[in-house]
Design a protein around this motif. Structure first.
Motif, PDB file in Angstrom:
ATOM      1  N   THR A 146     -41.007  -3.310  45.959  1.00 54.20           N
ATOM      2  CA  THR A 146     -41.537  -4.583  46.429  1.00 54.20           C
ATOM      3  C   THR A 146     -40.857  -5.726  45.696  1.00 54.20           C
ATOM      4  O   THR A 146     -40.701  -5.686  44.473  1.00 54.20           O
ATOM      5  CB  THR A 146     -43.057  -4.647  46.179  1.00 54.20           C
ATOM      6  OG1 THR A 146     -43.672  -3.520  46.793  1.00 54.20           O
ATOM      7  CG2 THR A 146     -43.655  -5.914  46.747  1.00 54.20           C
ATOM      8  N   ILE A 147     -40.473  -6.747  46.444  1.00 58.39           N
ATOM      9  CA  ILE A 147     -39.885  -7.950  45.846  1.00 58.39           C
ATOM     10  C   ILE A 147     -41.028  -8.804  45.311  1.00 58.39           C
ATOM     11  O   ILE A 147     -41.975  -9.101  46.036  1.00 58.39           O
ATOM     12  CB  ILE A 147     -39.073  -8.748  46.881  1.00 58.39           C
ATOM     13  CG1 ILE A 147     -37.886  -7.937  47.371  1.00 58.39           C
ATOM     14  CG2 ILE A 147     -38.614 -10.079  46.293  1.00 58.39           C
ATOM     15  CD1 ILE A 147     -37.153  -8.575  48.533  1.00 58.39           C
ATOM     16  N   SER A 148     -40.928  -9.195  44.054  1.00 59.20           N
ATOM     17  CA  SER A 148     -41.949 -10.063  43.458  1.00 59.20           C
ATOM     18  C   SER A 148     -41.375 -11.468  43.295  1.00 59.20           C
ATOM     19  O   SER A 148     -40.179 -11.705  43.467  1.00 59.20           O
ATOM     20  CB  SER A 148     -42.395  -9.518  42.103  1.00 59.20           C
ATOM     21  OG  SER A 148     -41.361  -9.678  41.160  1.00 59.20           O
ATOM     22  N   GLU A 149     -42.245 -12.393  42.920  1.00 52.47           N
ATOM     23  CA  GLU A 149     -41.830 -13.772  42.697  1.00 52.47           C
ATOM     24  C   GLU A 149     -40.737 -13.856  41.630  1.00 52.47           C
ATOM     25  O   GLU A 149     -39.811 -14.660  41.730  1.00 52.47           O
ATOM     26  CB  GLU A 149     -43.039 -14.601  42.272  1.00 52.47           C
ATOM     27  CG  GLU A 149     -42.741 -16.071  42.088  1.00 52.47           C
ATOM     28  CD  GLU A 149     -43.987 -16.849  41.701  1.00 52.47           C
ATOM     29  OE1 GLU A 149     -43.813 -17.950  41.149  1.00 52.47           O
ATOM     30  OE2 GLU A 149     -45.108 -16.372  41.929  1.00 52.47           O
ATOM     31  N   ALA A 150     -40.805 -12.994  40.648  1.00 49.76           N
ATOM     32  CA  ALA A 150     -39.821 -12.994  39.559  1.00 49.76           C
ATOM     33  C   ALA A 150     -38.425 -12.589  40.045  1.00 49.76           C
ATOM     34  O   ALA A 150     -37.431 -12.925  39.408  1.00 49.76           O
ATOM     35  CB  ALA A 150     -40.269 -12.049  38.448  1.00 49.76           C
ATOM     36  N   ASP A 151     -38.337 -11.883  41.180  1.00 53.82           N
ATOM     37  CA  ASP A 151     -37.053 -11.433  41.716  1.00 53.82           C
ATOM     38  C   ASP A 151     -36.331 -12.510  42.516  1.00 53.82           C
ATOM     39  O   ASP A 151     -35.172 -12.347  42.868  1.00 53.82           O
ATOM     40  CB  ASP A 151     -37.244 -10.204  42.611  1.00 53.82           C
ATOM     41  CG  ASP A 151     -37.844  -9.035  41.859  1.00 53.82           C
ATOM     42  OD1 ASP A 151     -37.389  -8.764  40.734  1.00 53.82           O
ATOM     43  OD2 ASP A 151     -38.772  -8.406  42.407  1.00 53.82           O
ATOM     44  N   ILE A 152     -37.032 -13.599  42.817  1.00 53.16           N
ATOM     45  CA  ILE A 152     -36.472 -14.650  43.674  1.00 53.16           C
ATOM     46  C   ILE A 152     -36.210 -15.895  42.848  1.00 53.16           C
ATOM     47  O   ILE A 152     -37.076 -16.368  42.124  1.00 53.16           O
ATOM     48  CB  ILE A 152     -37.423 -14.980  44.843  1.00 53.16           C
ATOM     49  CG1 ILE A 152     -37.630 -13.738  45.698  1.00 53.16           C
ATOM     50  CG2 ILE A 152     -36.864 -16.122  45.686  1.00 53.16           C
ATOM     51  CD1 ILE A 152     -38.648 -13.898  46.788  1.00 53.16           C
ATOM     52  N   ASN A 153     -35.001 -16.425  42.986  1.00 53.53           N
ATOM     53  CA  ASN A 153     -34.634 -17.665  42.315  1.00 53.53           C
ATOM     54  C   ASN A 153     -34.317 -18.692  43.387  1.00 53.53           C
ATOM     55  O   ASN A 153     -33.250 -18.661  43.981  1.00 53.53           O
ATOM     56  CB  ASN A 153     -33.442 -17.439  41.389  1.00 53.53           C
ATOM     57  CG  ASN A 153     -33.136 -18.662  40.560  1.00 53.53           C
ATOM     58  OD1 ASN A 153     -33.597 -19.756  40.843  1.00 53.53           O
ATOM     59  ND2 ASN A 153     -32.339 -18.475  39.530  1.00 53.53           N
TER      60      ASN A 153
ATOM     61  N   ASN B 224     -23.465  -5.067  54.129  1.00 61.52           N
ATOM     62  CA  ASN B 224     -24.542  -5.659  53.331  1.00 61.52           C
ATOM     63  C   ASN B 224     -24.363  -5.380  51.843  1.00 61.52           C
ATOM     64  O   ASN B 224     -24.658  -6.242  51.010  1.00 61.52           O
ATOM     65  CB  ASN B 224     -25.901  -5.160  53.814  1.00 61.52           C
ATOM     66  CG  ASN B 224     -26.290  -5.762  55.141  1.00 61.52           C
ATOM     67  OD1 ASN B 224     -25.773  -6.791  55.550  1.00 61.52           O
ATOM     68  ND2 ASN B 224     -27.204  -5.116  55.827  1.00 61.52           N
ATOM     69  N   ALA B 225     -23.889  -4.202  51.502  1.00 59.79           N
ATOM     70  CA  ALA B 225     -23.637  -3.890  50.092  1.00 59.79           C
ATOM     71  C   ALA B 225     -22.556  -4.814  49.530  1.00 59.79           C
ATOM     72  O   ALA B 225     -22.674  -5.306  48.406  1.00 59.79           O
ATOM     73  CB  ALA B 225     -23.233  -2.430  49.935  1.00 59.79           C
ATOM     74  N   ALA B 226     -21.530  -5.062  50.303  1.00 55.89           N
ATOM     75  CA  ALA B 226     -20.458  -5.962  49.866  1.00 55.89           C
ATOM     76  C   ALA B 226     -21.003  -7.374  49.646  1.00 55.89           C
ATOM     77  O   ALA B 226     -20.659  -8.041  48.663  1.00 55.89           O
ATOM     78  CB  ALA B 226     -19.327  -5.974  50.889  1.00 55.89           C
ATOM     79  N   LYS B 227     -21.877  -7.832  50.544  1.00 53.21           N
ATOM     80  CA  LYS B 227     -22.475  -9.163  50.384  1.00 53.21           C
ATOM     81  C   LYS B 227     -23.307  -9.241  49.112  1.00 53.21           C
ATOM     82  O   LYS B 227     -23.263 -10.239  48.405  1.00 53.21           O
ATOM     83  CB  LYS B 227     -23.347  -9.501  51.595  1.00 53.21           C
ATOM     84  CG  LYS B 227     -22.554  -9.860  52.818  1.00 53.21           C
ATOM     85  CD  LYS B 227     -23.477 -10.170  53.982  1.00 53.21           C
ATOM     86  CE  LYS B 227     -22.679 -10.434  55.235  1.00 53.21           C
ATOM     87  NZ  LYS B 227     -23.557 -10.702  56.389  1.00 53.21           N
ATOM     88  N   LEU B 228     -24.070  -8.197  48.836  1.00 57.15           N
ATOM     89  CA  LEU B 228     -24.870  -8.179  47.610  1.00 57.15           C
ATOM     90  C   LEU B 228     -23.997  -8.305  46.371  1.00 57.15           C
ATOM     91  O   LEU B 228     -24.369  -8.951  45.403  1.00 57.15           O
ATOM     92  CB  LEU B 228     -25.659  -6.874  47.508  1.00 57.15           C
ATOM     93  CG  LEU B 228     -26.945  -6.779  48.286  1.00 57.15           C
ATOM     94  CD1 LEU B 228     -27.524  -5.383  48.136  1.00 57.15           C
ATOM     95  CD2 LEU B 228     -27.943  -7.811  47.813  1.00 57.15           C
ATOM     96  N   LEU B 229     -22.852  -7.666  46.415  1.00 56.77           N
ATOM     97  CA  LEU B 229     -21.964  -7.644  45.259  1.00 56.77           C
ATOM     98  C   LEU B 229     -21.013  -8.841  45.218  1.00 56.77           C
ATOM     99  O   LEU B 229     -20.302  -9.029  44.239  1.00 56.77           O
ATOM    100  CB  LEU B 229     -21.160  -6.341  45.260  1.00 56.77           C
ATOM    101  CG  LEU B 229     -22.007  -5.080  45.097  1.00 56.77           C
ATOM    102  CD1 LEU B 229     -21.172  -3.840  45.407  1.00 56.77           C
ATOM    103  CD2 LEU B 229     -22.598  -4.996  43.714  1.00 56.77           C
ATOM    104  N   GLY B 230     -20.981  -9.618  46.296  1.00 56.25           N
ATOM    105  CA  GLY B 230     -20.098 -10.777  46.331  1.00 56.25           C
ATOM    106  C   GLY B 230     -18.638 -10.416  46.515  1.00 56.25           C
ATOM    107  O   GLY B 230     -17.757 -11.105  46.015  1.00 56.25           O
ATOM    108  N   ILE B 231     -18.393  -9.302  47.221  1.00 55.13           N
ATOM    109  CA  ILE B 231     -17.020  -8.882  47.494  1.00 55.13           C
ATOM    110  C   ILE B 231     -16.853  -8.700  49.000  1.00 55.13           C
ATOM    111  O   ILE B 231     -17.831  -8.677  49.744  1.00 55.13           O
ATOM    112  CB  ILE B 231     -16.650  -7.581  46.746  1.00 55.13           C
ATOM    113  CG1 ILE B 231     -17.554  -6.414  47.163  1.00 55.13           C
ATOM    114  CG2 ILE B 231     -16.714  -7.797  45.230  1.00 55.13           C
ATOM    115  CD1 ILE B 231     -17.166  -5.078  46.545  1.00 55.13           C
TER     116      ILE B 231
ATOM    117  N   PHE C 268     -30.319 -10.638  47.609  1.00 50.98           N
ATOM    118  CA  PHE C 268     -30.151 -10.614  46.160  1.00 50.98           C
ATOM    119  C   PHE C 268     -31.435 -10.127  45.493  1.00 50.98           C
ATOM    120  O   PHE C 268     -31.406  -9.292  44.584  1.00 50.98           O
ATOM    121  CB  PHE C 268     -29.775 -12.012  45.660  1.00 50.98           C
ATOM    122  CG  PHE C 268     -29.441 -12.070  44.199  1.00 50.98           C
ATOM    123  CD1 PHE C 268     -28.185 -11.683  43.755  1.00 50.98           C
ATOM    124  CD2 PHE C 268     -30.366 -12.513  43.274  1.00 50.98           C
ATOM    125  CE1 PHE C 268     -27.861 -11.734  42.409  1.00 50.98           C
ATOM    126  CE2 PHE C 268     -30.052 -12.569  41.930  1.00 50.98           C
ATOM    127  CZ  PHE C 268     -28.803 -12.180  41.492  1.00 50.98           C
ATOM    128  N   ALA C 269     -32.581 -10.629  45.959  1.00 51.40           N
ATOM    129  CA  ALA C 269     -33.865 -10.221  45.393  1.00 51.40           C
ATOM    130  C   ALA C 269     -34.117  -8.732  45.649  1.00 51.40           C
ATOM    131  O   ALA C 269     -34.601  -8.018  44.773  1.00 51.40           O
ATOM    132  CB  ALA C 269     -34.994 -11.058  45.994  1.00 51.40           C
TER     133      ALA C 269
END
Length: 91
Positions: free
Chosen positions: A23-30, A67-74, A14-15
């Motif tokens: 680059t993934i930053s701290e703001a990208d992670i929940n 992986n794209a489907a997982k990102l999109l929740g489908i 998701f991040a």
């Protein structure tokens, strides 16, 4: 990490999808979510954003449909349908 490996993988994917740059930053992670949620404006149920979001997910995942489907929740079959429906092709 307090959850299981699947939850960590989902958070990282998701991040990666929502990172502004390479680059993934701290703001990208929940870390408060056990299941990442898509903002409602990015929902595939909205036809205005559907094609754009699928194409962006496919490009970010190097056209790995699973992986794209997982990102999109489908599901994988749903992304196959939408690729055909929108006539999307890898560049």
């Amino acid at each position: 990490w307090p959850g299981n490996v699947r939850e960590l993988k989902d958070i990282v994917l998701f991040a990666a999808f929502h990172a502004k740059g390479d680059t993934i930053s701290e703001a990208d992670i929940n870390f408060n979510l056990s299941e990442p949620e898509m903002p409602s404006a990015l929902s595939l149920k909205d036809p205005t954003y559907g094609k754009k979001m699928i194409l962006e997910a496919l490009n970010r995942m190097n056209w790995n449909k699973t992986n794209a489907a997982k990102l999109l929740g489908i599901s994988r079959s749903a992304i196959d349908y939408k690729i055909k429906h929108y006539g999307l092709k890898r560049d």
